[in-house]
Write a protein that holds these residues in place. Structure first.
Motif, mmCIF file in Angstrom:
data_model
loop_
_atom_site.group_PDB
_atom_site.id
_atom_site.type_symbol
_atom_site.label_atom_id
_atom_site.label_comp_id
_atom_site.label_asym_id
_atom_site.label_seq_id
_atom_site.Cartn_x
_atom_site.Cartn_y
_atom_site.Cartn_z
ATOM 1 N N LEU A 490 26.279 20.499 -122.782
ATOM 2 C CA LEU A 490 25.584 21.609 -123.415
ATOM 3 C C LEU A 490 25.012 21.116 -124.732
ATOM 4 O O LEU A 490 25.668 20.388 -125.467
ATOM 5 N N ARG A 491 23.791 21.526 -125.043
ATOM 6 C CA ARG A 491 23.149 21.131 -126.290
ATOM 7 C C ARG A 491 22.687 22.386 -127.021
ATOM 8 O O ARG A 491 21.947 23.202 -126.461
ATOM 9 N N ILE A 492 23.144 22.522 -128.259
ATOM 10 C CA ILE A 492 22.749 23.674 -129.071
ATOM 11 C C ILE A 492 22.286 23.189 -130.436
ATOM 12 O O ILE A 492 22.710 22.139 -130.924
ATOM 13 N N GLY A 493 21.429 23.967 -131.083
ATOM 14 C CA GLY A 493 20.950 23.620 -132.413
ATOM 15 C C GLY A 493 21.810 24.170 -133.518
ATOM 16 O O GLY A 493 21.699 23.751 -134.668
ATOM 17 N N ALA A 494 22.684 25.127 -133.211
ATOM 18 C CA ALA A 494 23.649 25.624 -134.197
ATOM 19 C C ALA A 494 24.741 24.582 -134.381
ATOM 20 O O ALA A 494 24.767 23.558 -133.693
ATOM 21 N N HIS A 495 25.657 24.838 -135.309
ATOM 22 C CA HIS A 495 26.671 23.838 -135.610
ATOM 23 C C HIS A 495 28.040 24.475 -135.735
ATOM 24 O O HIS A 495 28.177 25.591 -136.235
ATOM 25 N N SER A 496 29.054 23.745 -135.283
ATOM 26 C CA SER A 496 30.430 24.218 -135.385
ATOM 27 C C SER A 496 31.079 23.622 -136.620
ATOM 28 O O SER A 496 31.115 22.406 -136.788
ATOM 29 N N HIS A 497 31.561 24.467 -137.511
ATOM 30 C CA HIS A 497 32.293 23.989 -138.685
ATOM 31 C C HIS A 497 33.637 24.704 -138.788
ATOM 32 O O HIS A 497 34.075 25.082 -139.856
ATOM 33 N N GLY A 498 34.272 24.853 -137.626
ATOM 34 C CA GLY A 498 35.589 25.466 -137.571
ATOM 35 C C GLY A 498 35.704 26.625 -136.612
ATOM 36 O O GLY A 498 36.797 27.150 -136.403
ATOM 37 N N GLN A 499 34.597 27.031 -135.987
ATOM 38 C CA GLN A 499 34.623 28.221 -135.124
ATOM 39 C C GLN A 499 35.133 27.954 -133.716
ATOM 40 O O GLN A 499 35.301 28.882 -132.941
ATOM 41 N N GLY A 500 35.340 26.691 -133.341
ATOM 42 C CA GLY A 500 35.831 26.400 -132.002
ATOM 43 C C GLY A 500 34.759 26.420 -130.935
ATOM 44 O O GLY A 500 35.044 26.697 -129.761
ATOM 45 N N LEU A 501 33.519 26.091 -131.299
ATOM 46 C CA LEU A 501 32.416 26.208 -130.337
ATOM 47 C C LEU A 501 32.541 25.245 -129.169
ATOM 48 O O LEU A 501 32.023 25.520 -128.082
ATOM 49 N N GLU A 502 33.196 24.107 -129.356
ATOM 50 C CA GLU A 502 33.353 23.175 -128.241
ATOM 51 C C GLU A 502 34.159 23.807 -127.124
ATOM 52 O O GLU A 502 34.000 23.449 -125.943
ATOM 53 N N THR A 503 35.012 24.745 -127.473
ATOM 54 C CA THR A 503 35.817 25.456 -126.474
ATOM 55 C C THR A 503 35.110 26.716 -125.990
ATOM 56 O O THR A 503 34.969 26.942 -124.785
ATOM 57 N N THR A 504 34.666 27.552 -126.920
ATOM 58 C CA THR A 504 34.162 28.867 -126.524
ATOM 59 C C THR A 504 32.854 28.772 -125.743
ATOM 60 O O THR A 504 32.639 29.544 -124.801
ATOM 61 N N LEU A 505 31.972 27.854 -126.116
ATOM 62 C CA LEU A 505 30.733 27.723 -125.345
ATOM 63 C C LEU A 505 31.004 27.111 -123.976
ATOM 64 O O LEU A 505 30.304 27.423 -123.002
ATOM 65 N N ALA A 506 32.024 26.275 -123.882
ATOM 66 C CA ALA A 506 32.432 25.778 -122.564
ATOM 67 C C ALA A 506 32.976 26.923 -121.710
ATOM 68 O O ALA A 506 32.789 26.939 -120.484
ATOM 69 N N GLN A 507 33.630 27.890 -122.349
ATOM 70 C CA GLN A 507 34.099 29.065 -121.605
ATOM 71 C C GLN A 507 32.936 29.895 -121.083
ATOM 72 O O GLN A 507 32.988 30.426 -119.967
ATOM 73 N N VAL A 508 31.883 30.016 -121.883
ATOM 74 C CA VAL A 508 30.690 30.729 -121.431
ATOM 75 C C VAL A 508 30.094 30.011 -120.215
ATOM 76 O O VAL A 508 29.730 30.651 -119.216
ATOM 77 N N ALA A 509 29.983 28.688 -120.296
ATOM 78 C CA ALA A 509 29.441 27.932 -119.165
ATOM 79 C C ALA A 509 30.329 28.083 -117.936
ATOM 80 O O ALA A 509 29.832 28.212 -116.798
ATOM 81 N N HIS A 510 31.637 28.074 -118.144
ATOM 82 C CA HIS A 510 32.562 28.247 -117.025
ATOM 83 C C HIS A 510 32.342 29.592 -116.339
ATOM 84 O O HIS A 510 32.447 29.706 -115.109
ATOM 85 N N GLU A 511 32.041 30.604 -117.142
ATOM 86 C CA GLU A 511 31.815 31.939 -116.583
ATOM 87 C C GLU A 511 30.655 31.942 -115.591
ATOM 88 O O GLU A 511 30.685 32.672 -114.596
ATOM 89 N N ILE A 512 29.650 31.123 -115.841
ATOM 90 C CA ILE A 512 28.467 31.090 -114.980
ATOM 91 C C ILE A 512 28.628 30.089 -113.850
ATOM 92 O O ILE A 512 28.317 30.382 -112.680
ATOM 93 N N LEU A 513 29.118 28.892 -114.180
ATOM 94 C CA LEU A 513 29.115 27.786 -113.223
ATOM 95 C C LEU A 513 30.472 27.507 -112.584
ATOM 96 O O LEU A 513 30.542 26.798 -111.578
#
Length: 785
Positions: A490-513
């Motif tokens: 996954l490639r995003i232009g926003a940035h994670s500085h403590g929000q856990g995006l490496e996990t939560t965005l993977a959860q979003v992808a899991h929901e679809i795929l």
């Protein structure tokens, strides 16, 4: 809470996968980056808040290693502008020219093999400064005859704004209360300070800037303007970032200086901010002053609110937000979640001889919540009503949703009264009132405080376009790509500085795929590898980047499904993608098998296969992009010693509504972290200045931060009211925990002190301020007697 759709998808309490490397010391922060031949930079900073520069004396043996503004040919000043009528532009030279306007302003740049040597060089540079009158009080700065921060303006006001909606209709209300309420200037104090490492890559003809930033693409645009380079000639890389909170959401003078320096000397250069620079020189936030009046009926129904608010914006307008960000928002968000018919608010963004302010976590909402919620408690006391009754009388009701409030903020969903009721239940309010009546054997006084707020999150194009600043969000884009072995990038232009995006965005992808979270990799923080984005700010990432990831994965799933159908010798309409497999009438294939076929065995695919393959970039906007509205009710119980001024937090409850929660565990962490910052605002954190504009806290012995003993583990209740406009119904949540605590805690202290006649109207509520107020009340009683 709703049940999670799967053990790894939206709603699952999944541990953050990035924590494994971060907790083992395997992250990469700016201070970890070292390059061959790298030089270290230290700056000569102004020791005065306001002074004319007569001369800068650089020792002969340091020539060629110390640089001033006169050396920076072709470098333009930083301009953070706004399209709002009447806004005055401040040009911030990256190295001071003519005069300095704040303590810590950059005057010269020193480069050496080590930071210690560079600091020694800086100490040898002599400054000849003519001291000028300094403005340390924003109210004094607006008075006639005040010294001018920017002489050509003629005054010290970046912007004055006014909202007036039928305020005259409230003037005949039977009850009127007025208060003067203020909040102290703060520092943001992330665990990692700012920093930048810059080199020039001649192979790609690019200036490569490693910087701790929440918005890499915006920094690139600002650097392009200042250095005169095409944006394609600049690559911004933000590695791991140890906390942002808005402090890492701007273009730095240091970034511009090092961008020029690396090309000048032909070597990589690095600057790391130390804590003294952070506290005294870089940026502050949250210095507000309110004159607020509430008009009401005797049953507590609000008739109107009238307010004059000033915000100390410091000496310069920080790129890209501009100095008017907080004050301009105050006028539009002060009404909060309350429904009333008359309103007026005049605001001033004031220039002073202090460092610029930035949008700290919660932006203007923390000050607004403090002013309004403290005033509401004062109104309740005047009417002899319980504080919760006044709030319940005026809160927007769930049956009114979606609701446009008096300043046309569009509330998408929610049940504010229920959140307040649940918070009161969690704190056992009735038992607290009984305890108050009984009294404490140690002489302390018990207080119960409430506050409730709403946060407009994920601001869209329609909100920011009218401001005329260089960061208007549009469609947020994300990329989704299968690798040849069936992993997901996954490639995003926003940035994670403590929000856990490496996990939560993977959860979003899991929901679809149905892709396992462990096999999903997030690529972010690099302008060369990611789609454009205005970055991470304003509780927007899960709404916008999450929506974009879902959109890209949905398109990718269709391509996977069609290739899988061919492999199963089935019609596309007869197969489905489920749990990571394409399932047909007579069998199934995995996503990994589909990827292997596309990349490694294209001969097995038909001639008319979609040539776009298994890589998708897609854009997303909510159905309505005026922002989502998350909210929370906070309730706190404190014990106050009126003789010593000490405050102990005995219990704390938070009932929040962030819509559908992608990962409730991550949300809990966000709320607890925000609570810690809110407690700091309420009780500890203050950057004070003396009359000459000198900051009075230069170490963490002077600038107090709450530690673990000062932050209780709160009760957290989740109310999930999905937004009707966003993917999965998510709302922003990242800033919310920090907004309400100062108001709730101050109200609890005032509740405890009310029988003594004392009232605290300034944050932080320190022991000294409590004791002084109690003594003043007692002295008044004695003199009256």
């Amino acid at each position: 809470m709703t049940e999670p759709r799967s053990h790894e998808g939206v709603g699952a309490r999944l541990p953050r996968k990035e924590d494994d490397r971060l907790m083992r010391g395997r992250g990469q922060f700016i201070a970890d980056i070292r390059m061959a031949g790298m030089q270290e930079v230290a700056f000569v900073r102004s020791p005065l808040a306001h002074a004319r520069i007569r001369a800068i004396h650089v020792p002969e043996d340091l020539k060629g290693r110390v640089f001033t503004a006169a050396d920076l040919d072709g470098v333009k000043p930083i301009r953070a502008v706004s399209g709002l009528p009447g806004f005055k532009v401040s040009e911030q030279p990256v190295l001071a020219t003519g005069k300095v306007r704040q303590v810590g302003e950059l005057i010269a740049m020193c480069v050496a093999d080590t930071r210690a040597e560079a600091e020694d060089m800086a100490a040898r540079v002599e400054l000849d400064l003519e001291e000028l009158p300094a403005l340390h009080d924003m109210l004094d700065a607006r008075k006639p005859g005040a010294a001018l921060v920017h002489e050509h303006w003629g005054d010290n006001v970046f912007l004055e704004s006014l909202v007036n909606i039928n305020i005259e209709a409230a003037f005949d209300a039977p009850v009127k209360i007025s208060r003067t309420i203020s909040t102290a200037r703060q520092c943001m104090a992330p665990i990692e300070g700012r920093g930048t490492v810059v080199h020039f890559d001649h192979r790609s003809d690019q200036l490569v800037v490693h910087t701790a930033s929440q918005m890499p693409h915006i920094v690139r645009s600002g650097l392009s303007e200042c250095l005169g380079l095409e944006e394609g000639q600049i690559r911004i890389i933000s590695p791991d970032v140890g906390g942002g909170f808005g402090y890492k959401a701007i273009l730095l003078c240091e970034d511009v200086c090092l961008g020029w320096l690396t090309r000048k000397i032909g070597r990589p250069v690095r600057w790391l901010e130390d804590r003294r620079e952070h506290l005294t020189a870089s940026a502050n936030c949250r210095e507000h002053h309110y004159e607020i009046t509430l008009y009401a009926e005797r049953d507590g129904t609000l008739r109107g609110i009238d307010c004059e608010a000033s915000v100390d914006s410091g000496a310069y307008s920080a790129y890209p937000f501009s100095a008017c960000l907080e004050a301009a928002q105050v006028a539009s968000i002060l009404p909060g979640p309350y429904d009333f018919p008359a309103y007026r608010c005049r605001t001033w963004s004031v220039a002073t001889n202090k460092c610029p302010i930035l949008p700290y976590r919660g932006v203007a909402r923390t000050g607004v919540c403090f002013a309004l919620e403290v005033a509401l408690d004062a109104l309740a006391a005047e009417l002899g009503l319980a504080p919760e009754m006044v709030r319940l009388k005026n809160l927007v009701r769930p049956e009114q949703m979606p609701f446009d409030n008096i300043t046309n903020k569009h509330f998408d969903s929610g049940n504010y009264p229920e959140a307040l009721r649940q918070a009161l239940d969690a704190i056992k309010a009735d038992a607290v009132r009984t305890r108050q009546l009984a009294g404490e054997p140690d002489g302390r006084r018990i207080g119960l405080g409430l506050s409730i707020y709403c946060e407009q999150a994920a601001h869209g194009t329609s909100v920011y376009s009218g401001w005329g600043i260089p960061m208007v969000p549009g469609h947020e884009q994300a990329g989704a790509r299968l690798t040849p072995d069936g992993g997901l990038e996954l490639r995003i232009g926003a940035h994670s500085h403590g929000q856990g995006l490496e996990t939560t965005l993977a959860q979003v992808a899991h929901e679809i795929l149905g892709m396992p979270v462990a096999r999903t990799r997030l690529v972010h923080g690099d302008t060369a590898m990611t789609p454009y984005s205005t970055g991470s700010w304003g509780s927007r990432v899960m709404v916008m980047a999450g929506g974009a990831v879902a959109t890209a994965c949905t398109e990718l799933s269709e391509r996977i499904r069609r290739i899988g159908a061919h492999m199963l010798q089935a019609r596309p309409e007869d197969v489905r993608l489920e749990a990571g497999r394409v399932i047909g009438p007579s069998g199934d294939v995995t996503i990994q098998q589909v990827a292997h076929t596309w990349y490694r065995r294209p001969q097995d695919l038909p001639a008319d296969v979609d040539p776009h393959g298994l890589e998708v970039t897609a854009g997303y906007k909510p159905v309505r992009d005026s922002g989502t509205f998350s909210y929370a009710a906070h309730a706190v119980v404190v014990a106050v010693d009126p003789e010593l001024g000490e405050v102990e937090i005995l219990d704390y409850a938070i009932v929040e509504d962030g819509g559908t929660l992608v990962n409730p565990m991550v949300v809990d962490g966000q709320i607890i972290g925000g609570l810690a910052q809110g407690i700091g605002t309420a009780l500890y954190e203050e950057m004070a200045f003396d009359a000459s504009g000198q900051p009075l806290a230069s170490t963490l012995a002077d600038y107090l931060l709450p530690g673990a003993p000062e932050v209780p583990m709160p009760f957290i209740g989740h109310m999930e009211t999905p937004s009707p406009y966003t993917k999965f119904g998510v709302k922003g949540i990242g800033e919310g925990g920090a907004i309400a605590p100062p108001a709730a805690i101050a109200n609890a202290i005032n509740d405890a002190l009310r029988p003594l006649g004392a009232e605290m109207l300034r944050s932080p509520v320190t022991p000294r301020r409590i004791v002084e107020q109690v003594l003043a009340v007692r002295a008044g009683e004695r003199s009256a007697a």
